[in-house]
Scaffold this motif. Structure first.
Motif, mmCIF file in Angstrom:
data_model
loop_
_atom_site.group_PDB
_atom_site.id
_atom_site.type_symbol
_atom_site.label_atom_id
_atom_site.label_comp_id
_atom_site.label_asym_id
_atom_site.label_seq_id
_atom_site.Cartn_x
_atom_site.Cartn_y
_atom_site.Cartn_z
ATOM 1 N N LEU A 24 3.593 -4.112 -7.129
ATOM 2 C CA LEU A 24 3.561 -3.355 -5.770
ATOM 3 C C LEU A 24 2.448 -2.525 -5.860
ATOM 4 C CD1 LEU A 24 7.124 -2.369 -5.673
ATOM 5 C CD2 LEU A 24 6.382 -3.998 -4.265
ATOM 6 N N THR A 25 2.037 -1.825 -6.943
ATOM 7 C CA THR A 25 0.824 -1.089 -6.846
ATOM 8 C C THR A 25 -0.500 -1.734 -6.480
ATOM 9 O OG1 THR A 25 1.705 0.112 -8.776
ATOM 10 C CG2 THR A 25 -0.526 0.769 -8.018
ATOM 11 N N SER A 26 -0.693 -3.101 -6.911
ATOM 12 C CA SER A 26 -1.651 -3.781 -6.746
ATOM 13 C C SER A 26 -1.729 -4.438 -5.349
ATOM 14 C CB SER A 26 -1.922 -5.040 -7.764
ATOM 15 O OG SER A 26 -0.799 -5.883 -7.905
ATOM 16 N N ASP A 27 -0.946 -4.551 -4.511
ATOM 17 C CA ASP A 27 -0.726 -5.329 -3.480
ATOM 18 C C ASP A 27 -1.222 -4.268 -2.429
ATOM 19 O OD1 ASP A 27 0.155 -6.538 -0.951
ATOM 20 O OD2 ASP A 27 2.280 -6.736 -1.582
ATOM 21 N N PRO A 28 -2.238 -4.992 -1.731
ATOM 22 C CA PRO A 28 -3.227 -4.513 -0.797
ATOM 23 C C PRO A 28 -2.486 -4.028 0.401
ATOM 24 C CG PRO A 28 -3.836 -6.796 -0.895
ATOM 25 C CD PRO A 28 -2.926 -6.458 -2.201
ATOM 26 N N ARG A 29 -1.386 -4.750 0.554
ATOM 27 C CA ARG A 29 -0.708 -4.402 2.129
ATOM 28 C C ARG A 29 0.054 -2.947 1.815
ATOM 29 N NH1 ARG A 29 3.036 -9.582 2.342
ATOM 30 N NH2 ARG A 29 3.062 -9.008 0.084
ATOM 31 N N LEU A 30 0.270 -2.610 0.618
ATOM 32 C CA LEU A 30 1.041 -1.433 0.214
ATOM 33 C C LEU A 30 0.255 -0.158 -0.236
ATOM 34 C CD1 LEU A 30 4.042 -3.167 -1.589
ATOM 35 C CD2 LEU A 30 3.876 -2.318 0.814
ATOM 36 N N GLN A 31 -1.131 -0.440 -0.049
ATOM 37 C CA GLN A 31 -2.097 0.677 -0.349
ATOM 38 C C GLN A 31 -1.887 2.009 -0.016
ATOM 39 O OE1 GLN A 31 -5.995 -0.278 0.601
ATOM 40 N NE2 GLN A 31 -5.666 -0.529 2.752
ATOM 41 N N ASP A 32 -1.271 2.015 1.090
ATOM 42 C CA ASP A 32 -0.924 3.553 1.862
ATOM 43 C C ASP A 32 0.508 3.908 1.415
ATOM 44 O OD1 ASP A 32 -3.419 3.731 2.722
ATOM 45 O OD2 ASP A 32 -2.824 2.785 4.627
ATOM 46 N N PHE A 33 1.285 3.149 0.797
ATOM 47 C CA PHE A 33 2.797 3.241 0.534
ATOM 48 C C PHE A 33 2.957 4.465 -0.124
ATOM 49 C CE2 PHE A 33 6.697 2.358 -1.386
ATOM 50 C CZ PHE A 33 7.569 1.864 -0.314
ATOM 51 N N LYS A 34 2.178 4.519 -1.254
ATOM 52 C CA LYS A 34 2.393 6.017 -2.416
ATOM 53 C C LYS A 34 2.290 7.190 -1.320
ATOM 54 C CE LYS A 34 0.557 7.713 -6.459
ATOM 55 N NZ LYS A 34 -0.362 8.703 -5.950
ATOM 56 N N LYS A 35 1.060 7.066 -0.661
ATOM 57 C CA LYS A 35 0.678 8.458 0.092
ATOM 58 C C LYS A 35 1.708 8.652 1.140
ATOM 59 C CE LYS A 35 -2.388 7.988 3.275
ATOM 60 N NZ LYS A 35 -3.810 7.770 4.125
ATOM 61 N N TYR A 36 2.330 7.620 1.785
ATOM 62 C CA TYR A 36 3.577 8.093 2.930
ATOM 63 C C TYR A 36 4.612 8.533 2.073
ATOM 64 C CZ TYR A 36 0.533 5.055 6.034
ATOM 65 O OH TYR A 36 -0.291 4.735 6.938
ATOM 66 N N LEU A 37 4.935 7.997 0.726
ATOM 67 C CA LEU A 37 6.085 8.223 0.286
ATOM 68 C C LEU A 37 5.965 9.963 -0.212
ATOM 69 C CD1 LEU A 37 7.356 5.558 -1.844
ATOM 70 C CD2 LEU A 37 8.521 6.283 0.178
ATOM 71 N N GLU A 38 4.776 10.324 -0.933
ATOM 72 C CA GLU A 38 4.629 11.569 -1.140
ATOM 73 C C GLU A 38 4.562 12.613 0.195
ATOM 74 O OE1 GLU A 38 1.451 10.719 -4.628
ATOM 75 O OE2 GLU A 38 0.736 11.122 -2.974
ATOM 76 N N VAL A 39 4.128 12.149 1.444
ATOM 77 C CA VAL A 39 4.236 13.160 2.643
ATOM 78 C C VAL A 39 5.588 13.451 2.742
ATOM 79 C CG1 VAL A 39 3.675 13.266 4.891
ATOM 80 C CG2 VAL A 39 1.984 12.595 3.448
#
Length: 403
Positions: free
Chosen positions: A212-227
């Motif tokens: 999941l971390t290396s998937d380019p489609r989810l590169q903003d996923f972590k930032k959105y969750l933190e927000v």
């Protein structure tokens, strides 16, 4: 030589011997007696008049007698203090009870009494600085021997009683709003906890899974969750503060951290400051000693002062909140603003209940009065410094809890 006889002469015999019964001297005697009787009656009348005037003046209410034309005939000593111009001798009842109309036969207590009716009314009158005063009036007709009816009017100042009633009514309203807010906040708090919890779970899974971390489609996923997590906890903090404020004070006295109380207040008002472009500076002293008091009451104090500071600023501005420890075993919290300030003539009235300089609908004038009473109950003091057009500074000083 004949022996002289001693004869007892009483007052009637003396008058007869002197011929007073049939002479003008006797008439003058009767007149003199009548004069003496009249002087005695006049003296008694003056004494009775003085007694009645003393009773009249000793009545704590305003007492006014109006003649048959509705003009003031007599008044006691209280009347000029309550109504310096409206009850001068000869003034018409219009000047006090219906200044905007020549006659008010349906509502004027004097005109009703002159028509032979007893009446009881209440009315309010603004003083010279615009504060309302409240009065209860009882009017009774006085029937004279010459058949000209007069009016006896008692006017009681019930301003303090009426203000207390309004204050209780307002407190009941605020209590109801507090209960409603507490219920809504509780309902929001539960789903918000779920949002924050599931977001944290997704973020953990995202971090633990390299695919999941290396998937380019989810590169903003972590930032959105933190927000989502950060904003959820911010909302939860606001709701916790709202629940703290709405919680009924039981008058419980305990150790209170003033910095913590101010932090809770800022959580509630910070969004408004951002929207109105008002910068809030926090200068909290670290390790500020605790004070002994009612946390709920002190929250109310600092919320009132902070809201007043916000409301005094039109457009962008600054608020500075600072806490300080003093050598005399006290701590202080100072709230300064760059708002409109308070005119010198108004400063002495700002602690009065229902005194406000705000526009209609923006305040009822109870906040500072409540603040003053709460601080007084804590053995503290509250000071104000203000320059009209340049801002205000309110300082609350409280004794440190003794070890």
């Amino acid at each position: 030589m004949a022996e002289a006889k001693r004869t007892k002469v009483d007052e009637p015999n003396l008058e007869r011997l002197l011929g007073l019964e049939s002479s003008k001297i006797g008439f003058y005697s009767e007149v003199k007696q009548k004069i003496n009787e009249l002087e005695a009656a006049n003296l008694e009348l003056r004494i009775k008049t003085g007694e009645l005037q003393a009773v009249f003046d000793a009545i704590s209410d305003s007492v006014v007698i109006y003649d048959h034309r509705g003009c003031v005939q007599h008044r006691n000593r209280v009347s000029p203090h309550l109504f310096p111009t409206e009850t001068t001798i000869g003034s018409c009842c219009k000047s006090l009870f219906h200044p905007d109309r020549d006659q008010a036969p349906e509502s004027c207590p004097v005109e009703l009494a002159l028509a032979g009716q007893d009446s009881q009314i209440s009315f309010s009158l603004a003083d010279r600085i615009g504060n309302n005063r409240y009065f209860d009036v009882t009017a009774t007709p006085i029937e004279d021997a010459n058949e000209e009816t007069r009016a006896l009017v008692f006017i009681r100042n019930v301003t303090d009683k009426r203000l207390n009633e309004l204050q209780l009514l307002q407190a009941e309203k605020l209590s109801s709003i507090g209960l409603l807010a507490a219920g809504v906040a509780h309902e929001i708090n539960n789903p918000l906890t779920s949002v924050a919890g599931y977001s944290e779970a997704l973020l953990r899974r995202f971090r633990d899974n390299e695919a999941l971390t290396s998937d380019p489609r989810l590169q903003d996923f972590k930032k959105y969750l933190e927000v989502i997590i950060r904003e959820s906890y911010r909302c939860k903090g606001i709701i916790d503060s709202l629940l703290s404020f709405s919680r009924k004070s039981e008058g419980a006295v305990g150790l209170v951290d003033i910095n913590e109380i101010l932090g809770e207040v800022l959580e509630l008002v910070r969004h408004r400051a951002r929207n109105e472009r008002i910068e809030i500076r926090e200068l909290f002293k670290a390790d500020l000693p605790m004070v002994k008091g009612d946390a709920s009451g002190l929250r109310q104090v600092f919320l009132n002062l902070t809201m007043n500071a916000l409301q005094s600023i039109e457009g962008p501005g600054n608020i500075e909140i600072a806490t300080v420890e003093h050598d005399d075993r006290t701590v202080s919290a100072t709230i300064s603003d760059s708002g409109c300030g308070i005119a010198p003539a108004m400063l002495e009235h700002i602690w009065d209940p229902f005194f406000t300089t705000k526009e209609v609908g923006k305040g009822i004038g109870l906040g500072l009065s409540v603040t003053y009473n709460i601080i007084k109950m804590h053995g503290g003091k509250v000071f104000v410094e203000s320059r009209h057009g340049e801002g205000s500074k309110f300082t609350v000083r409280l004794p440190i809890c003794q070890p």
